[in-house]
Scaffold this motif. Structure first.
Motif, short mmCIF file in Angstrom:
data_model
loop_
_atom_site.label_atom_id
_atom_site.label_comp_id
_atom_site.label_asym_id
_atom_site.label_seq_id
_atom_site.Cartn_x
_atom_site.Cartn_y
_atom_site.Cartn_z
N THR A 260 -0.06 -1.56 7.75
CA THR A 260 -0.44 -2.75 6.97
C THR A 260 -1.31 -3.71 7.78
O THR A 260 -1.75 -4.74 7.27
N LYS A 262 -4.34 -3.83 8.92
CA LYS A 262 -5.70 -4.19 8.55
C LYS A 262 -5.85 -4.61 7.10
O LYS A 262 -6.97 -4.79 6.61
N ARG A 263 -4.74 -4.76 6.44
CA ARG A 263 -4.80 -5.15 5.03
C ARG A 263 -5.30 -6.58 4.87
O ARG A 263 -5.07 -7.43 5.75
N THR A 265 -4.07 -8.70 2.58
CA THR A 265 -2.91 -9.58 2.34
C THR A 265 -1.62 -9.06 2.97
O THR A 265 -0.52 -9.52 2.60
N PRO A 314 0.68 -3.26 -2.66
CA PRO A 314 -0.53 -4.02 -2.37
C PRO A 314 -0.44 -5.41 -3.00
O PRO A 314 0.01 -5.56 -4.13
N SER A 316 -3.21 -7.35 -3.12
CA SER A 316 -4.58 -7.71 -3.46
C SER A 316 -5.31 -6.46 -3.92
O SER A 316 -4.90 -5.34 -3.59
N ASP A 319 -6.26 -3.97 -1.26
CA ASP A 319 -5.23 -3.16 -0.60
C ASP A 319 -4.62 -2.08 -1.49
O ASP A 319 -3.73 -1.33 -1.05
N ASP A 322 -3.38 2.15 -0.89
CA ASP A 322 -3.69 2.50 0.51
C ASP A 322 -2.59 3.35 1.12
O ASP A 322 -1.59 3.66 0.49
N GLN A 325 1.07 1.94 1.21
CA GLN A 325 1.73 1.99 -0.09
C GLN A 325 2.23 3.39 -0.42
O GLN A 325 3.38 3.59 -0.84
#
Ligand SMILES: C[C@H]1O[C@@H](n2cnc3c(N)ncnc32)[C@H](O)[C@@H]1O
Ligand SMILES: Cc1ncc(COP(=O)(O)O)c(N)n1
Ligand code: SF4
Ligand SMILES: [Zn+2]
Length: 553
Positions: A260, A262-263, A265, A314, A316, A319, A322, A325
């Motif tokens: 997570t 580089k996500r 949100t 996610p 947003s 995201d 990905d 998730q």
């Protein structure tokens, strides 16, 4: 209007007003063995009536809780008491596997107008769940699964910043009244246990919680202080209180947390972020995952349904879908099969924020990985750019994901991302989600779904204004909008509204066309064409205009 009282602590007794939804009253569908399912009946001005299949009905003429507190036995008390365990289990899943149709299954079948064997079969294979804690006898069973009507859930509960027990009970009543099939108490503020007690003992619909919230409260909000022991005590306490389903974020594994990083949100799930914080602080695997078998044992004793949490959903559009998730979803699949083997019912929570073209993949993957366990999604929001309108951004995603096979939709209110919803927001969220769920029922071809649309359309075309209002999801608002411009009583049968006025009302003109055709015996195309010209002159003489169709030679 009736006011509800309970025998609990008189110092905090909330007074909750309920009343009939306009133009309807409560009737009962009678089933085998004295089974009675409350339904909302709308009496129409043309002498017909329609029983609404999609509403539980308790908050119509009176509430189920009035029955509870007027000394009558709660609905399921005797059902639960009479029953022997099968293979040491008391869950609907265990009974279904043993070929037994429970009273709960029969009740759901009657309510949905389907065969009880279909209900049993869907529960047996895990494609549907009936969340019914043995300790919540007040609740009216509902079946959640893609073969049945799409259900909606309303979230409520206090936060450290605002709200009281009275307001939260009020939201529960309000949500159930407008058609929530289940509610979740997501309180994180003061008096969590007491608030939930008030909700449990008054709720006619199944209640869900996220126990990690109360566990965190017990350790003063420091996630690193959490432990399996604190958590276990919390769920036993909630099981005893009658919570019907629990969100458990057991799929947030230590090794997924870096996914997570580089996500846009990060982790937006409250439970997900709490478990991630614990895993990182201790550098240990999620204690919900490592103690999962014991967790199943506890839920099994009460028949509490797992709602396996999407802690890495996610938050947003950027995201969506990905690796974080979907890695979690694979783990939820593993946990689903383990719980089912132990006769514990399972649903799977889903996203979140997902653009429309990425929605269907979520459903297909969930079905594949989790053996078609009922999917229970939060929206999803189809775009991030409309805070204050996220009931709409999310209903767009919700209608689509439900059409693709999601069994229950968790509502989003206009306050999403902005603050704690109040009672009005709860109503807006519920009505918005009834629209999404019903639209999906129609598209899925549910045999009874179209009946209501047809009845309302018929009333609309016949200018039975009161029937149009009473058949609608929100009769109060429909009526008040109409009356804003035409409040006088005669307007309730008038052949127009203030949108087009009397001379431009297309439905009125259509009726004139039909009447004229009938009177002049215009049954063939030629006769109609001849008649149209004549009618046009007649209308012109009245100062009205009709446009004749251009018929190609
Ligand atoms: C998972 C979802 O639950 C909702 N949520 C979390 N806490 C509450 C509460 N007390 N009341 C209403 N909704 C809540 C948030 O809107 C979030 O999106
Ligand atoms: C559909 C759905 N998804 C998630 C949660 C839990 O909230 P959170 O994961 O933020 O703790 C929920 N209550 N309902
Ligand atoms: S809704 Fe508010 S409190 Fe909750 S995660 Fe978003 S910003 Fe934080
Ligand atoms: Zn969000």
């Amino acid at each position: 209007m009736t006011s509800q009282k309970t025998a609990l602590d008189s110092h905090v007794r909330p007074t909750v007003t309920t009343g009939p939804i306009s133009g309807s009253h409560k009737v009962y569908l009678e089933g085998p063995d004295g089974l009675r399912v409350p339904q909302r009946r709308v009496e129409l001005s043309n002498g017909e009536h329609l029983d609404l299949y999609d509403t539980s009905g308790p908050y119509t003429d009176e509430s189920a809780t009035i029955d509870v507190h007027s000394g009558l036995e709660p609905l399921r008390a005797s059902w639960v008491a009479e029953r022997e365990p099968v293979n040491g289990a008391v869950t609907q899943l265990a009974y279904a596997k043993a070929g037994i149709i429970t009273k709960e299954m029969a009740f759901c079948a009657l309510r949905e107008g389907v065969d009880a064997e279909l209900v049993r079969r869907e529960v047996e294979i895990g494609r549907a769940v009936i969340p019914v804690n043995r300790c919540h006898p007040e609740s009216e069973p509902a079946i959640i699964g893609k073969k049945f009507l799409v259900k909606i859930n309303a979230n409520m509960g206090n936060s450290a910043v605002t709200s009281s027990i009275e307001e939260e009970v009020d939201k529960m009543v309000w949500a159930a009244r407008w058609g929530a099939d289940t509610i979740m108490d997501l309180s994180t503020g003061k008096r969590i246990h007491e608030t939930r007690e008030w909700i449990m003992r008054n709720s006619p619909v199944p209640v869900g919680t996220v126990p990690i919230y109360q566990a965190l409260e017990k350790v003063n909000g420091d996630p690193t202080k959490l432990s399996w022991e604190v958590y276990r005590d919390t769920i036993v306490e909630q099981c005893e209180q009658g919570v019907d389903y629990m969100t458990v974020h057991a799929g947030v594994l230590l090794r997924y947390v870096p996914l997570t990083a580089k996500r846009v949100t990060g982790i937006v799930s409250r439970g997900g972020s709490i478990m991630a914080a614990w895993c990182l602080a201790h550098h240990q695997e999620n204690f919900l995952y490592t103690n999962y078998d014991e967790l199943c044992e506890i839920l099994r004793r009460y028949d509490v349904t797992f709602s396996l949490g999407d802690g890495l959903r996610p938050g947003s559009i950027a995201d969506a879908n990905d690796e974080a998730q979907f890695a979690e979803l694979r783990t939820l699949g593993e946990l689903t099969h383990r719980a089912r083997a132990l006769d514990v019912q399972v649903m799977i929570e889903g996203p979140g924020h997902v653009p429309m073209h990425k929605i269907v993949e979520n459903v297909r993957l969930e079905e594949e990985l989790c053996g078609e366990a009922p999917f229970y999604t939060l929206g999803p929001l189809a775009t991030d750019i409309a805070p204050a309108y996220d009931h709409i951004t999310s209903a767009i995603g919700a209608a689509q994901i439900a059409w693709a096979g999601t069994a229950m939709l968790c509502y989003v209110t206009p306050k999403e991302h902005l603050g704690l919803p109040n009672r009005d927001d709860v109503k807006t969220g519920v009505i918005t989600y009834k629209i999404a769920a019903h639209s999906a029922d129609l598209a899925k071809g549910h045999p009874k779904a179209q009946e209501r649309d047809d009845a309302l359309s018929q009333a609309r075309f016949e200018f039975r204004w009161n029937d149009q209002f009473n058949l609608s999801l929100d009769p109060d608002t429909a009526r008040s909008f109409h009356d804003e411009t035409l409040p006088a009583e005669p307007a309730k049968t008038a052949h127009f509204c203030s949108m087009c006025g009397p001379k431009f009302c297309s439905m009125k003109i259509t009726q004139d066309v039909r009447k004229y055709a009938e009177e002049h015996n215009l049954t063939s195309v030629e006769a109609i064409e001849a008649g149209m010209a004549e009618m046009s002159e007649e209308f012109a003489a009245q100062g009205r205009q009709v446009y004749l169709p251009v018929v190609e030679a």
